[in-house]
Write a protein that holds these residues in place. Structure first.
Motif, short mmCIF file in Angstrom:
data_model
loop_
_atom_site.label_atom_id
_atom_site.label_comp_id
_atom_site.label_asym_id
_atom_site.label_seq_id
_atom_site.Cartn_x
_atom_site.Cartn_y
_atom_site.Cartn_z
N UNK A 161 11.44 4.54 12.00
CA UNK A 161 12.34 3.39 12.00
C UNK A 161 11.57 2.09 12.27
N UNK A 162 10.40 2.19 12.91
CA UNK A 162 9.59 1.02 13.20
C UNK A 162 8.66 0.64 12.05
N UNK A 163 8.49 1.53 11.06
CA UNK A 163 7.60 1.28 9.95
C UNK A 163 6.74 2.49 9.64
N UNK A 164 5.66 2.27 8.89
CA UNK A 164 4.77 3.35 8.48
C UNK A 164 3.65 3.50 9.50
N UNK A 165 3.50 4.71 10.04
CA UNK A 165 2.40 4.97 10.96
C UNK A 165 1.38 5.86 10.26
N UNK A 166 0.13 5.79 10.70
CA UNK A 166 -0.98 6.46 10.02
C UNK A 166 -1.90 7.14 11.02
N UNK A 167 -2.36 8.33 10.67
CA UNK A 167 -3.37 9.01 11.47
C UNK A 167 -4.52 9.43 10.57
N UNK A 168 -5.74 9.34 11.08
CA UNK A 168 -6.91 9.80 10.35
C UNK A 168 -7.59 10.95 11.09
N UNK A 195 -0.69 1.63 14.97
CA UNK A 195 0.57 0.90 15.14
C UNK A 195 1.33 0.86 13.82
N UNK A 196 2.65 0.88 13.87
CA UNK A 196 3.43 0.91 12.62
C UNK A 196 3.26 -0.35 11.79
N UNK A 197 3.22 -0.16 10.48
CA UNK A 197 3.22 -1.26 9.53
C UNK A 197 4.66 -1.43 9.05
N UNK A 198 5.22 -2.59 9.27
CA UNK A 198 6.61 -2.84 8.92
C UNK A 198 6.83 -2.72 7.41
N UNK A 199 7.98 -2.22 7.03
CA UNK A 199 8.34 -2.16 5.62
C UNK A 199 8.77 -3.55 5.17
N UNK A 200 8.87 -3.80 3.86
CA UNK A 200 9.28 -5.13 3.39
C UNK A 200 10.63 -5.53 3.98
#
Length: 331
Positions: A274-281, A289-294
């Motif tokens: 709900x906060x945006x796209x999170x990423x793990x490597x 940290x989440x990247x907000x959607x448009x």
């Protein structure tokens, strides 16, 4: 002279910088007279980067240039729309170029191909009006299939003949399933007023019986990577092995809505929250940290889709009825 230099600068400068979402289906949506829901699904061919989208009552379109241009995919124009994120999917094993599409308020489940010249196959009419469909991707005939009837009390449909016919496996099922082989599958059990916990059920006899293997409550369709099945559940990301017999928590994930979407390698994952796209490597050991959607999407809901193109290192996001947005990640 200053005007000439400004014009030259505009010509050579990139129109979108890395880190900015850009709409890529605006002209397509304006051209096609879609039914209710408009843009309703997206899938990416990870080998080629080709985009596939479903437009309500207008069928499937594809783009081979990251959404710059679009053309109709195949001759068929199925009615209805995809809805549940992930129900428009390409063969996750990578062994075929088959495309599976479950339409709501439309026709039956469709098995197509990324080859536009290949004829589409439609399953039995009993699997019309379904949210999702899971098939045995290891079987060319896809004999064992499960489908979830829309707004029907969690009714699960079962086929043993590749969708030529379906029987009712019962009610009380939930969001998502995965078919491993001709006999083995897992399916979500619905959490309800009568049952405080949902969970994951497993069958090893082709759907005759289902036994609980996890008490976690799934929130999206599961995703296969190699021989492991990943499933987002309330508060966590799970990893299933031994064809769904064993489950372990990969990491805590707050307010997850869809995913995981696989990145460049086995440790690279994206999850929509709900906060945006999170990423793990690092396979979930830590998350960025989440990247907000448009902002045009007005937040994330259960109808928000996420995809990733490893060929061009770009994310795609949409919500039913919105434009399709692309996030180039290159520096």
């Amino acid at each position: 002279m200053r005007l000439a230099l400004l014009a030259l600068t505009l010509l050579v400068a990139p129109t979108v910088r890395a880190g900015e979402w850009q709409p890529v289906a605006t002209e397509l949506l304006a051209r096609e007279k879609t039914g209710f829901g408009g843009l309703s699904g997206v899938a990416v061919d990870r080998d080629t980067g080709t985009l596939f989208v479903c437009l309500s009552d207008r069928g499937v379109f594809r783009s081979t240039d990251s959404g710059k241009t679009w053309e109709r995919h195949g001759k068929d124009v199925p009615k209805g729309r995809t809805e549940t994120p992930g129900c428009l999917q390409l063969d996750p094993t990578g062994k075929t170029k088959k495309l599976l599409m479950a339409t709501v308020y439309g026709g039956s489940v469709i098995v197509a191909s990324t080859d536009p010249a290949t004829a589409w196959r439609t399953m039995d009419k009993k699997c019309e009006h379904v949210d999702w469909c899971a098939v045995d991707w290891t079987d060319p005939e896809m004999k064992f299939a499960l489908a979830f009837k829309h707004e029907s009390g969690g009714l699960l449909l079962l086929s043993r003949d590749g969708g030529k016919s379906f029987s009712e496996a019962g009610k009380g099922y939930g969001l998502g399933a995965w078919v491993f082989d001709a006999d083995t599958a897992v399916v979500a059990r619905e959490k309800s007023r009568q049952r405080a916990t949902g969970g994951i059920l497993r069958t090893a006899d082709g759907g005759k019986t289902f036994c609980p293997v996890s008490e976690y409550n799934p929130v999206s369709l599961p995703k296969l990577q190699s021989d492991a099945l990943f499933w987002l559940v309330e508060g966590a990301l799970l990893r299933g092995t031994e064809k769904g017999a064993k489950w372990e928590k990969v990491s805590d994930v707050k307010d997850a809505r869809y995913g995981p979407v696989f990145g460049r390698d086995a440790k690279h994952l994206f999850v929509l929250t709900t906060a945006g796209v999170i990423e793990t490597t690092d396979a979930g050991a830590s998350w960025a940290k989440p990247v907000a959607v448009p902002k045009e999407l007005k937040g994330v809901s259960t109808l928000t889709w996420l995809e990733y193109d490893p060929k061009s290192d770009a994310l795609y996001v949409m919500k039913m009825g919105s434009d399709l947005y692309r996030l180039p990640r290159g520096k």
